[in-house]
Write a protein that holds these residues in place. Sequence first.
Motif: not given
Length: 151
Positions: A76-89
């Motif tokens: 779950g934490a990795a999913l949130v982190a991955s999504g936040s980095m996709a948004y950032a990119y």
Amino acid sequence: MSARLNSVQPYVVGLFRIVVGLLFAAHGAASLFGVLGGAMGTHGGTIEAGTWPGWYAAVIQLAAGTLVLLGLGTRGAALVASGSMAYAYFDIHQKAALWPIQNGGEPAAMFCWAFFLLVFTGSGAFGLDRLLARRTADQTVPAAPRAPIAA
């Protein structure tokens, strides 16, 4: 050779998770508190509380990075982190140029894909998820079979 590599896979995934989580949490701590020599932002080396999207990204980095580091709620934490980095990119970096090498988005892209991988692999070895699951399983004792009731 393949069997030998497969036998150490949980340990390598666990080490990968620890390193990625530590780096992500350190980035968040640097942004929020100006520590670890990586101060960002303009207010005394930190991002002003509540600023969109930087402060929220830093909170996600610190919280999700720490959870991934510990192997607690990894997927779950990795999913949130991955999504936040996709948004950032896509929202921050890609506006500047197409390629990550041109727009400074390499760290965001790498973190995005590293965390996306952890969504599917889980915590690997050394994670608190496994320790807690094992502990719960050890405490669950099956009930003794009941004797048939005589008529």
